[in-house]
Design a protein around this motif. Structure first.
Motif, PDB file in Angstrom:
ATOM      1  N   ALA A 273     104.222  -5.827 -51.785  1.00 21.88           N
ATOM      2  CA  ALA A 273     104.354  -6.643 -50.749  1.00 21.88           C
ATOM      3  C   ALA A 273     103.211  -6.719 -49.998  1.00 21.88           C
ATOM      4  O   ALA A 273     102.158  -6.040 -50.092  1.00 21.88           O
ATOM      5  CB  ALA A 273     105.348  -5.857 -49.656  1.00 21.88           C
TER       6      ALA A 273
ATOM      7  N   ARG B 119     103.274 -12.908 -41.462  1.00 24.86           N
ATOM      8  CA  ARG B 119     103.623 -13.476 -42.615  1.00 24.86           C
ATOM      9  C   ARG B 119     103.885 -12.472 -43.621  1.00 24.86           C
ATOM     10  O   ARG B 119     103.057 -11.450 -43.806  1.00 24.86           O
ATOM     11  CB  ARG B 119     102.584 -14.581 -43.197  1.00 24.86           C
ATOM     12  CG  ARG B 119     102.782 -15.951 -42.356  1.00 24.86           C
ATOM     13  CD  ARG B 119     101.849 -16.850 -42.867  1.00 24.86           C
ATOM     14  NE  ARG B 119     100.527 -16.700 -42.770  1.00 24.86           N
ATOM     15  CZ  ARG B 119      99.225 -16.984 -43.196  1.00 24.86           C
ATOM     16  NH1 ARG B 119      99.551 -17.936 -44.192  1.00 24.86           N
ATOM     17  NH2 ARG B 119      97.957 -16.795 -42.898  1.00 24.86           N
ATOM     18  N   GLU B 120     105.115 -12.552 -44.676  1.00 27.62           N
ATOM     19  CA  GLU B 120     105.265 -11.494 -45.382  1.00 27.62           C
ATOM     20  C   GLU B 120     105.527 -12.182 -46.935  1.00 27.62           C
ATOM     21  O   GLU B 120     106.125 -13.456 -47.015  1.00 27.62           O
ATOM     22  CB  GLU B 120     106.423 -10.893 -45.059  1.00 27.62           C
ATOM     23  CG  GLU B 120     106.126  -9.674 -43.857  1.00 27.62           C
ATOM     24  CD  GLU B 120     107.282  -9.048 -43.462  1.00 27.62           C
ATOM     25  OE1 GLU B 120     107.367  -8.183 -42.552  1.00 27.62           O
ATOM     26  OE2 GLU B 120     108.406  -9.299 -43.902  1.00 27.62           O
ATOM     27  N   GLN B 121     105.298 -11.645 -47.934  1.00 26.17           N
ATOM     28  CA  GLN B 121     105.558 -12.017 -49.230  1.00 26.17           C
ATOM     29  C   GLN B 121     105.502 -10.898 -50.288  1.00 26.17           C
ATOM     30  O   GLN B 121     105.054  -9.902 -50.164  1.00 26.17           O
ATOM     31  CB  GLN B 121     104.364 -12.971 -49.925  1.00 26.17           C
ATOM     32  CG  GLN B 121     104.684 -13.661 -51.275  1.00 26.17           C
ATOM     33  CD  GLN B 121     105.482 -14.942 -51.128  1.00 26.17           C
ATOM     34  OE1 GLN B 121     105.578 -15.473 -50.144  1.00 26.17           O
ATOM     35  NE2 GLN B 121     106.609 -14.768 -51.968  1.00 26.17           N
ATOM     36  N   VAL B 122     106.686 -11.049 -50.978  1.00 28.31           N
ATOM     37  CA  VAL B 122     107.011 -10.051 -51.931  1.00 28.31           C
ATOM     38  C   VAL B 122     106.986 -10.739 -53.540  1.00 28.31           C
ATOM     39  O   VAL B 122     107.564 -11.609 -53.830  1.00 28.31           O
ATOM     40  CB  VAL B 122     108.267  -9.257 -51.847  1.00 28.31           C
ATOM     41  CG1 VAL B 122     108.712  -8.326 -52.679  1.00 28.31           C
ATOM     42  CG2 VAL B 122     108.546  -8.770 -50.299  1.00 28.31           C
ATOM     43  N   VAL B 123     106.392  -9.950 -54.357  1.00 24.01           N
ATOM     44  CA  VAL B 123     106.472 -10.184 -55.942  1.00 24.01           C
ATOM     45  C   VAL B 123     106.743  -9.288 -56.832  1.00 24.01           C
ATOM     46  O   VAL B 123     106.737  -8.012 -56.424  1.00 24.01           O
ATOM     47  CB  VAL B 123     105.026 -10.822 -56.221  1.00 24.01           C
ATOM     48  CG1 VAL B 123     104.687 -12.265 -55.388  1.00 24.01           C
ATOM     49  CG2 VAL B 123     103.926  -9.824 -56.115  1.00 24.01           C
TER      50      VAL B 123
ATOM     51  N   LEU C  23     107.854  -2.994 -48.370  1.00 23.91           N
ATOM     52  CA  LEU C  23     107.730  -3.795 -47.041  1.00 23.91           C
ATOM     53  C   LEU C  23     107.587  -3.127 -45.617  1.00 23.91           C
ATOM     54  O   LEU C  23     106.612  -3.030 -45.014  1.00 23.91           O
ATOM     55  CB  LEU C  23     108.727  -4.822 -46.747  1.00 23.91           C
ATOM     56  CG  LEU C  23     109.021  -6.100 -47.415  1.00 23.91           C
ATOM     57  CD1 LEU C  23     110.040  -6.835 -47.313  1.00 23.91           C
ATOM     58  CD2 LEU C  23     107.629  -6.975 -46.840  1.00 23.91           C
TER      59      LEU C  23
ATOM     60  N   GLU D  57     101.182 -12.415 -60.140  1.00 21.90           N
ATOM     61  CA  GLU D  57     102.277 -13.165 -59.126  1.00 21.90           C
ATOM     62  C   GLU D  57     101.600 -13.661 -57.872  1.00 21.90           C
ATOM     63  O   GLU D  57     101.937 -14.496 -57.000  1.00 21.90           O
ATOM     64  CB  GLU D  57     103.524 -12.893 -59.168  1.00 21.90           C
ATOM     65  CG  GLU D  57     104.293 -12.663 -60.393  1.00 21.90           C
ATOM     66  CD  GLU D  57     104.516 -14.265 -61.131  1.00 21.90           C
ATOM     67  OE1 GLU D  57     104.992 -14.853 -60.233  1.00 21.90           O
ATOM     68  OE2 GLU D  57     104.377 -14.285 -62.181  1.00 21.90           O
ATOM     69  N   LEU D  58     100.702 -12.296 -57.493  1.00 21.43           N
ATOM     70  CA  LEU D  58     100.430 -12.418 -55.962  1.00 21.43           C
ATOM     71  C   LEU D  58      98.965 -13.186 -55.802  1.00 21.43           C
ATOM     72  O   LEU D  58      98.665 -13.754 -54.618  1.00 21.43           O
ATOM     73  CB  LEU D  58     100.066 -10.848 -55.433  1.00 21.43           C
ATOM     74  CG  LEU D  58      99.852 -10.792 -53.994  1.00 21.43           C
ATOM     75  CD1 LEU D  58     101.105 -11.290 -53.461  1.00 21.43           C
ATOM     76  CD2 LEU D  58      99.740  -9.377 -53.784  1.00 21.43           C
TER      77      LEU D  58
ATOM     78  N   LEU E 248      98.729 -16.374 -53.802  1.00 19.39           N
ATOM     79  CA  LEU E 248      99.206 -16.188 -52.367  1.00 19.39           C
ATOM     80  C   LEU E 248      97.874 -15.742 -51.891  1.00 19.39           C
ATOM     81  O   LEU E 248      97.387 -16.034 -50.595  1.00 19.39           O
ATOM     82  CB  LEU E 248     100.225 -15.329 -52.233  1.00 19.39           C
ATOM     83  CG  LEU E 248     101.514 -15.578 -53.063  1.00 19.39           C
ATOM     84  CD1 LEU E 248     102.623 -14.599 -52.804  1.00 19.39           C
ATOM     85  CD2 LEU E 248     102.142 -17.017 -52.462  1.00 19.39           C
TER      86      LEU E 248
ATOM     87  N   THR F  38     106.967  -3.718 -57.465  1.00 20.29           N
ATOM     88  CA  THR F  38     107.246  -4.533 -56.466  1.00 20.29           C
ATOM     89  C   THR F  38     106.159  -4.662 -55.323  1.00 20.29           C
ATOM     90  O   THR F  38     105.794  -3.585 -54.810  1.00 20.29           O
ATOM     91  CB  THR F  38     108.687  -4.481 -55.481  1.00 20.29           C
ATOM     92  OG1 THR F  38     109.315  -4.664 -56.525  1.00 20.29           O
ATOM     93  CG2 THR F  38     108.686  -5.646 -54.632  1.00 20.29           C
TER      94      THR F  38
END
Length: 197
Positions: free
Chosen positions: A121, A128-132, A49, A189-190, A193, A119
Motif C-alpha cells: 500500500a 491518496r492511496e494505491q494498493v498493488v 493500508l 506494479e508500484l 505510481l 500486497t
C-alpha cells in the motif's frame, strides 16, 4: 524524495530498501519508528493500508507498507494473512515453519502447491492511496533447506527452476530473491505510481 517504510520487521526493511534502490535510486527510504497499529484486517490489502496510513499520519511522509504471507492451496489459502502468527501470537518464524510442515506431512508433491503474496500500500500525506499485489508461485518442500531469507523461505520452492536443480528460497542469494520475489513483483506494479509523485 523521502518515503517511509511502515514496518518494524528488519528483514522486510532491508529487502524493500534494496528493491526500491534498484528501481528508484532517487527515493530515500527511511525506517519507521512510530507506534505499531493493530493489524485487524482480514486481507493483505486491509492490513497494508492500516500500516501505511498510520506511518503517513505519524511522519507526514509518503508511506509504503507491505503485508505478505504464504498461501497454501490444499489449506484453502492459509496461513495467508495469519502467516506471521500461524503457531501463535509470539511471531515465532521457526515454530510457524515447523507447524506448516507438520500439517502437510502426508501431502504428496502434486498437492503441495503454494504462493507467496505481497500486497503493498502507498499512502500519501494528501490522502491518496494505491494498493498493488505480487504473487510468487511454487510449492512447499518436505524439509527446510538453506540459511538465507527468512520466514517460510527455506521450505518454498519457486516455479520456473530447471528440473533437477530446484532450490528453496532459503538457498537463493539475496540478489536472486530480490529479482523474483513477490515483493519485487508487487513493487514493479508500484513503480509507475511512484514515478508520478
Amino acid at each position: 524524495m523521502r518515503i517511509v517504510l511502515a514496518t518494524h520487521n528488519p528483514h522486510k526493511v532491508a529487502e524493500l530498501q534494496q528493491i526500491v534502490a534498484q528501481a528508484r535510486p532517487d527515493l530515500e527510504v527511511v525506517g519507521y519508528d512510530g507506534p505499531e497499529p493493530v493489524e485487524d484486517g482480514v486481507t493483505f490489502a486491509e492490513n497494508a493500508l492500516i500500516k501505511a496510513r498510520a506511518a503517513a499520519a505519524h511522519t507526514g511522509l509518503a508511506a509504503l507498507a507491505d503485508d505478505s504471507g504464504i498461501c497454501v492451496d490444499v489449506l484453502g489459502g492459509s496461513p495467508g494473512v495469519f502467516s506471521a502468527y500461524w503457531a501463535g501470537q509470539k511471531k515465532d518464524a521457526a515454530a510457524n515453519l515447523e507447524l506448516l510442515l507438520d500439517q502437510l506431512r502426508d501431502i504428496a508433491d502434486p498437492h503441495r502447491t503454494a504462493h507467496f503474496t505481497s500486497t503493498i500500500a502507498l499512502v500519501l500525506p494528501d490522502g491518496r492511496e494505491q494498493v498493488v499485489e505480487g504473487r510468487w508461485p511454487g510449492r512447499l518442500a518436505h524439509a527446510a533447506a538453506g540459511a538465507g531469507g527468512f520466514g517460510y523461505d527455506p521450505i518454498f520452492v519457486p516455479d520456473g527452476q530447471p528440473a533437477g536443480e530446484e532450490r528453496s528460497v532459503g538457498e537463493f542469494t539475496s540478489e536472486e530473491k530480490q529479482a523474483q520475489s513477490h515483493r519485487a513483483r508487487a513493487f514493479a506494479e508500484l513503480v509507475p505510481l511512484l514515478a508520478a509523485l
